[in-house]
Structure formats: structure tokens, C-alpha cells
Write a protein that holds these residues in place. Structure first.
Motif, PDB file in Angstrom:
ATOM      1  N   ALA A   4       0.826  -1.206   0.000  1.00  0.00           N
ATOM      2  CA  ALA A   4       0.000   0.000   0.000  1.00  0.00           C
ATOM      3  C   ALA A   4       0.860   1.255   0.000  1.00  0.00           C
ATOM      4  O   ALA A   4       0.539   2.245  -0.673  1.00  0.00           O
ATOM      5  CB  ALA A   4      -0.932  -0.010   1.205  1.00  0.00           C
ATOM      6  N   ASP A   7       2.234   1.625  -3.428  1.00  0.00           N
ATOM      7  CA  ASP A   7       1.157   2.027  -4.328  1.00  0.00           C
ATOM      8  C   ASP A   7       0.792   3.498  -4.140  1.00  0.00           C
ATOM      9  O   ASP A   7       0.286   4.133  -5.064  1.00  0.00           O
ATOM     10  CB  ASP A   7      -0.067   1.144  -4.093  1.00  0.00           C
ATOM     11  CG  ASP A   7      -1.023   1.130  -5.282  1.00  0.00           C
ATOM     12  OD1 ASP A   7      -0.536   1.067  -6.433  1.00  0.00           O
ATOM     13  OD2 ASP A   7      -2.245   1.184  -5.071  1.00  0.00           O
ATOM     14  N   ALA A  41      -3.982  -4.295  -6.864  1.00  0.00           N
ATOM     15  CA  ALA A  41      -3.244  -3.860  -5.675  1.00  0.00           C
ATOM     16  C   ALA A  41      -1.787  -4.241  -5.858  1.00  0.00           C
ATOM     17  O   ALA A  41      -1.454  -5.102  -6.679  1.00  0.00           O
ATOM     18  CB  ALA A  41      -3.817  -4.500  -4.411  1.00  0.00           C
ATOM     19  N   VAL A 199      -4.731   7.302  -2.923  1.00  0.00           N
ATOM     20  CA  VAL A 199      -5.161   6.044  -2.317  1.00  0.00           C
ATOM     21  C   VAL A 199      -4.183   4.954  -2.738  1.00  0.00           C
ATOM     22  O   VAL A 199      -3.868   4.827  -3.926  1.00  0.00           O
ATOM     23  CB  VAL A 199      -6.590   5.649  -2.749  1.00  0.00           C
ATOM     24  CG1 VAL A 199      -6.978   4.311  -2.128  1.00  0.00           C
ATOM     25  CG2 VAL A 199      -7.584   6.729  -2.358  1.00  0.00           C
ATOM     26  N   GLY A 200      -3.694   4.193  -1.787  1.00  0.00           N
ATOM     27  CA  GLY A 200      -2.798   3.078  -2.081  1.00  0.00           C
ATOM     28  C   GLY A 200      -3.425   1.767  -1.652  1.00  0.00           C
ATOM     29  O   GLY A 200      -4.032   1.686  -0.582  1.00  0.00           O
ATOM     30  N   CYS A 201      -3.292   0.744  -2.479  1.00  0.00           N
ATOM     31  CA  CYS A 201      -3.868  -0.570  -2.181  1.00  0.00           C
ATOM     32  C   CYS A 201      -2.749  -1.603  -2.090  1.00  0.00           C
ATOM     33  O   CYS A 201      -1.993  -1.799  -3.048  1.00  0.00           O
ATOM     34  CB  CYS A 201      -4.865  -0.989  -3.267  1.00  0.00           C
ATOM     35  SG  CYS A 201      -6.325   0.069  -3.331  1.00  0.00           S
ATOM     36  N   ILE A 214      -7.350  -6.818   0.671  1.00  0.00           N
ATOM     37  CA  ILE A 214      -6.629  -5.584   0.349  1.00  0.00           C
ATOM     38  C   ILE A 214      -6.624  -4.655   1.555  1.00  0.00           C
ATOM     39  O   ILE A 214      -7.626  -4.520   2.247  1.00  0.00           O
ATOM     40  CB  ILE A 214      -7.289  -4.870  -0.856  1.00  0.00           C
ATOM     41  CG1 ILE A 214      -7.036  -5.649  -2.149  1.00  0.00           C
ATOM     42  CG2 ILE A 214      -6.759  -3.446  -1.007  1.00  0.00           C
ATOM     43  CD1 ILE A 214      -7.784  -5.093  -3.336  1.00  0.00           C
ATOM     44  N   ARG A 216      -6.184  -0.726   2.321  1.00  0.00           N
ATOM     45  CA  ARG A 216      -6.184   0.569   1.644  1.00  0.00           C
ATOM     46  C   ARG A 216      -5.633   1.651   2.562  1.00  0.00           C
ATOM     47  O   ARG A 216      -5.999   1.730   3.729  1.00  0.00           O
ATOM     48  CB  ARG A 216      -7.596   0.954   1.198  1.00  0.00           C
ATOM     49  CG  ARG A 216      -8.125   0.097   0.064  1.00  0.00           C
ATOM     50  CD  ARG A 216      -9.372   0.715  -0.559  1.00  0.00           C
ATOM     51  NE  ARG A 216     -10.471   0.830   0.399  1.00  0.00           N
ATOM     52  CZ  ARG A 216     -11.602   1.492   0.145  1.00  0.00           C
ATOM     53  NH1 ARG A 216     -11.756   2.104  -1.018  1.00  0.00           N
ATOM     54  NH2 ARG A 216     -12.558   1.540   1.054  1.00  0.00           N
ATOM     55  N   PHE A 218      -5.338   5.802   2.798  1.00  0.00           N
ATOM     56  CA  PHE A 218      -5.791   7.088   2.277  1.00  0.00           C
ATOM     57  C   PHE A 218      -4.826   8.160   2.774  1.00  0.00           C
ATOM     58  O   PHE A 218      -4.644   8.311   3.992  1.00  0.00           O
ATOM     59  CB  PHE A 218      -7.203   7.402   2.771  1.00  0.00           C
ATOM     60  CG  PHE A 218      -8.248   6.433   2.297  1.00  0.00           C
ATOM     61  CD1 PHE A 218      -8.956   6.667   1.130  1.00  0.00           C
ATOM     62  CD2 PHE A 218      -8.524   5.289   3.015  1.00  0.00           C
ATOM     63  CE1 PHE A 218      -9.917   5.776   0.693  1.00  0.00           C
ATOM     64  CE2 PHE A 218      -9.482   4.387   2.594  1.00  0.00           C
ATOM     65  CZ  PHE A 218     -10.182   4.630   1.416  1.00  0.00           C
TER      66      PHE A 218
END
Length: 389
Positions: A4, A7, A41, A199-201, A214, A216, A218
Motif C-alpha cells: 500500500a 502504491d 493492488a 489512495v494506495g492498495c 486488500i 487501503r 488514504f
């Protein structure tokens, strides 16, 4: 968590570089995009040759302290491992220094955890907020046999944390995940008002039919809460905290100092001591701890465990916090970080981080005040150049 963070935009190379300064056997990382429940992701896999040894807490702390990580990265990584050790020690009725780290002490897990600390520091996040935690259901096999979910150490770590119902009959939160959460997160609850930037997953290794596996992240800026009529329009918003107080008159200074360190490592926002005159004219100290509500049980337990106090008071307080962000300036001795604070009037001032200044002063053999003043001067020069540009 690593997936995450990557990402979100932190390059893996920036995380890997300080990780390579750890004195660990050869390991490699694979970062790739995967699908979990139909959603994309990032997944990070750390692999290393198997080892025939189990590390203790002091082994891992030494690895971290002797590495090339920044002071903040070392602090975060050590805090995660220390929380894990304290939880495992409580579960098994021993002390943190005698805990054998099994899976967590392996090379891949060390890289996972320390990498998360490095990535979080590079994100520059000032506050971590998490939704209620889904721990899963059923049973899981650990080094000591089969246990119900949440695993014993996970349950200890998540004391004071709101839990969410999960329809997956497996372990969704491990002790490592719980320790990371308790170290990086200050508040648990719904998503706050914020201006969302990215946003990263990050993907877990398993793929569940009931829900995407997943995590997430923020990243954004909190929006100010509505101000009351009594509050000036240009004044920072107020947040609500708790104060714990305990009076002590039969503890040594060494014990109180050690207690300070444990309280801060466990999530206290501030700890201080006030001289007081107690009954029978005995001099003593009043220990005061400022914290968020979910930290109350943990911090009170530390006060009772580490001091001789027989009771602790608690009350709610309001706090006004000036906006701040981390800024790094370049000095003749290298980069030094600090906080850029904005006053209600709009005036800004730069406060260099003590620990970073101290390390430079000790390394170069110069007075601390010279390093501090040089960092402030570098910020002024940097600000002047930015205005001219």
C-alpha cells in the motif's frame, strides 16, 4: 502494508536502500501488481534462505540501531518489535527480553516490519487513523499449536481498539499487523473529514471469495472541524484528549525515568513530572500523561507496573494544536529535519528535531546549539530562495 505504501507513490528503491544497511543474510524483494477479488493492488514479497536460529528482541534492536536508518525510522521499527515482544511476554508469562521470535524473527519478517517503518517515515504522515479492525474468525496454527482467532498476542495488542465483524473464517489480523497498527495509528474510528490526495492498495497473499484481501491507505489533509462561536475564525481547531495523573513519593529517579520511556513508546503524546508536597510532608512527584482515549488502559497499566503508585486519576481535556509539517534542510553536515509550524496569525517558524541535531553534534564533536542554529539558518536561506524563485 508495504504494498500500500509503494502504491501510494513511495518508490520501492527508496525503501530498499536503507533496508540493505541491516546486517541480514541475503534477501530479495519482488514488487508486482496483482488482483484480489477483482481489484488491483501492489503485492510485495520478501524471500530469504531459511535459518536455523530464533532471534530475541535485543538481537533485532541491535540490528536496527547499527543500521543506516534515520532516527525516526529506527524509533518506529524498534517500537513495533518492542510491542510484539511485550505482548508475547505477557501471553507466555515471561519478560520481553526472553521472548523467542519465531516467524517474526526471520529475515523476511524483519524486512517486512522495518520496511513498513521506513515507508511510513518517507510518507511524512503526521497522524494515523484506522477503521475498526477485522480480526477474522475460526482457528489458526502458530508455533505453539492451534489457537482461536484472534491469536493470543493479537488480542493483547488490540486491547482498547474497536473490532469489526468479519465473514472470513481465517486470521485477518496477525500479531505483526496489530503491532504495526498500534505503533503507527493514534485514533480508531470512521474516516475523518479530509481532502483526499492519494489512495494506495496493498494486497495480502491469500485470495478470499468473500472479500478482497486488500489494505487501503488514504493519504490526505484533515479538514478543520466546525468552530464554535467563542472560537476565533483564524484559531486552530480543538481536539479532545485525556490526562492521567499519579502521585509517587517512594520511587527512585531511575524508575521514574524508565517509566517515562515506556509511556512514550506505548503511545503517550506527552509525559512530565511535577514536584509535589505529599502527606506527612514527604516530597514526591506527580506524573502526568497526556494521551488519546484508546491508550488509557495501556498507559495506566504501565504506571501501575513500573511505579509504586496505588491509584491514578484521569480527566478529559481540550487541546489546541498548531498546524505543522516535516521539513528537511541541508546543512554543511548533511540533511537535518524539523517541524514547520504555522501560528494563527499565519507566521511560520522552523524547529529542528533535537535527536537529529544531537546525532550531528556528537558525530562532528561540536556544540548542539551550533548545529541547531545552523539548521534554522539553512531553513531561512531555503525559504528566501523559494520566495525569489
Amino acid at each position: 502494508m508495504l504494498g500500500a505504501i509503494v502504491d501510494l507513490g513511495i518508490p520501492w528503491e527508496a525503501i530498499e536502500q536503507p533496508l540493505r544497511t541491516l546486517n541480514l543474510p541475503d534477501w530479495r524483494a519482488e514488487v508486482k501488481e496483482v488482483r484480489r477479488g477483482g481489484f488491483r493492488a501492489k503485492h510485495v514479497t520478501i524471500s530469504a534462505p531459511p535459518e536455523d536460529r530464533h532471534r530475541h528482541l535485543h538481537d533485532i534492536v541491535n540490528l536496527i540501531e547499527l543500521s543506516g536508518l534515520s532516527p525516526r525510522q529506527k524509533e518506529l521499527a524498534v517500537s513495533i518489535f518492542r510491542r510484539l515482544a511485550e505482548a508475547e511476554a505477557y501471553v507466555h508469562g515471561t519478560t520481553p527480553d526472553h521472548v523467542h521470535f519465531h516467524e517474526v524473527g526471520a529475515v523476511d519478517s524483519i524486512v517486512d516490519i522495518v520496511g513498513t517503518a521506513v515507508g511510513w517515515d518517507l510518507l511524512g504522515a503526521e497522524l494515523g487513523i484506522s477503521s475498526p479492525v477485522a480480526v477474522g474468525a475460526g482457528t489458526v496454527k502458530i508455533a505453539h499449536g492451534e489457537v482461536t482467532v484472534p491469536a493470543p498476542a493479537t488480542a493483547v495488542l488490540l486491547q482498547g481498539v474497536p473490532l469489526a465483524q468479519a465473514d472470513v473464517n481465517t486470521e485477518l489480523t496477525t500479531p505483526t499487523g496489530a503491532a504495526i497498527l498500534k505503533t503507527l495509528v493514534s485514533r480508531f474510528g470512521p474516516l475523518p473529514p479530509m481532502r483526499l490526495e492519494r489512495v494506495g492498495c496493498g494486497a495480502g497473499s491469500k485470495d478470499f471469495p468473500q472479500r478482497p484481501n486488500i489494505l487501503r491507505l488514504f493519504l490526505g489533509h484533515l479538514q478543520p472541524e466546525p468552530r464554535s462561536k467563542e472560537q476565533p475564525g483564524d484559531f486552530p481547531p480543538v481536539d479532545h484528549l485525556w490526562v492521567i495523573e499519579a502521585n509517587v513519593d517512594d520511587c527512585s529517579g531511575e524508575v521514574i525515568g524508565y517509566c517515562f520511556g515506556r509511556l512514550l513508546s506505548a503511545g503517550a503524546l506527552d509525559v512530565f513530572a511535577t514536584p509535589v508536597q505529599m502527606k506527612k510532608n514527604r516530597p514526591g512527584v506527580m506524573l502526568s500523561v497526556i494521551c488519546e482515549e484508546e491508550k488509557l488502559p495501556t498507559l495506566e497499566a504501565i504506571l501501575f507496573a513500573e511505579t509504586t503508585t496505588l491509584g491514578a486519576r484521569r480527566y478529559r481535556v481540550e487541546r489546541t494544536v498548531l498546524p505543522r509539517k516535516r521539513v528537511v534542510v541541508q546543512t554543511e553536515w548533511g540533511p537535518i529535519g524539523g517541524k514547520l509550524v504555522t501560528r494563527p496569525s499565519g507566521e511560520k517558524y522552523f524547529s529542528p528535531e533535537y535527536e537529529e541535531c544531537r546525532l550531528v553534534a556528537e558525530k562532528e564533536g561540536i556544540p548542539l546549539r551550533i548545529v541547531h542554529d545552523a539548521a534554522v539558518a539553512a531553513f531561512r536561506q531555503q525559504s528566501l530562495v523559494e520566495k525569489l524563485d
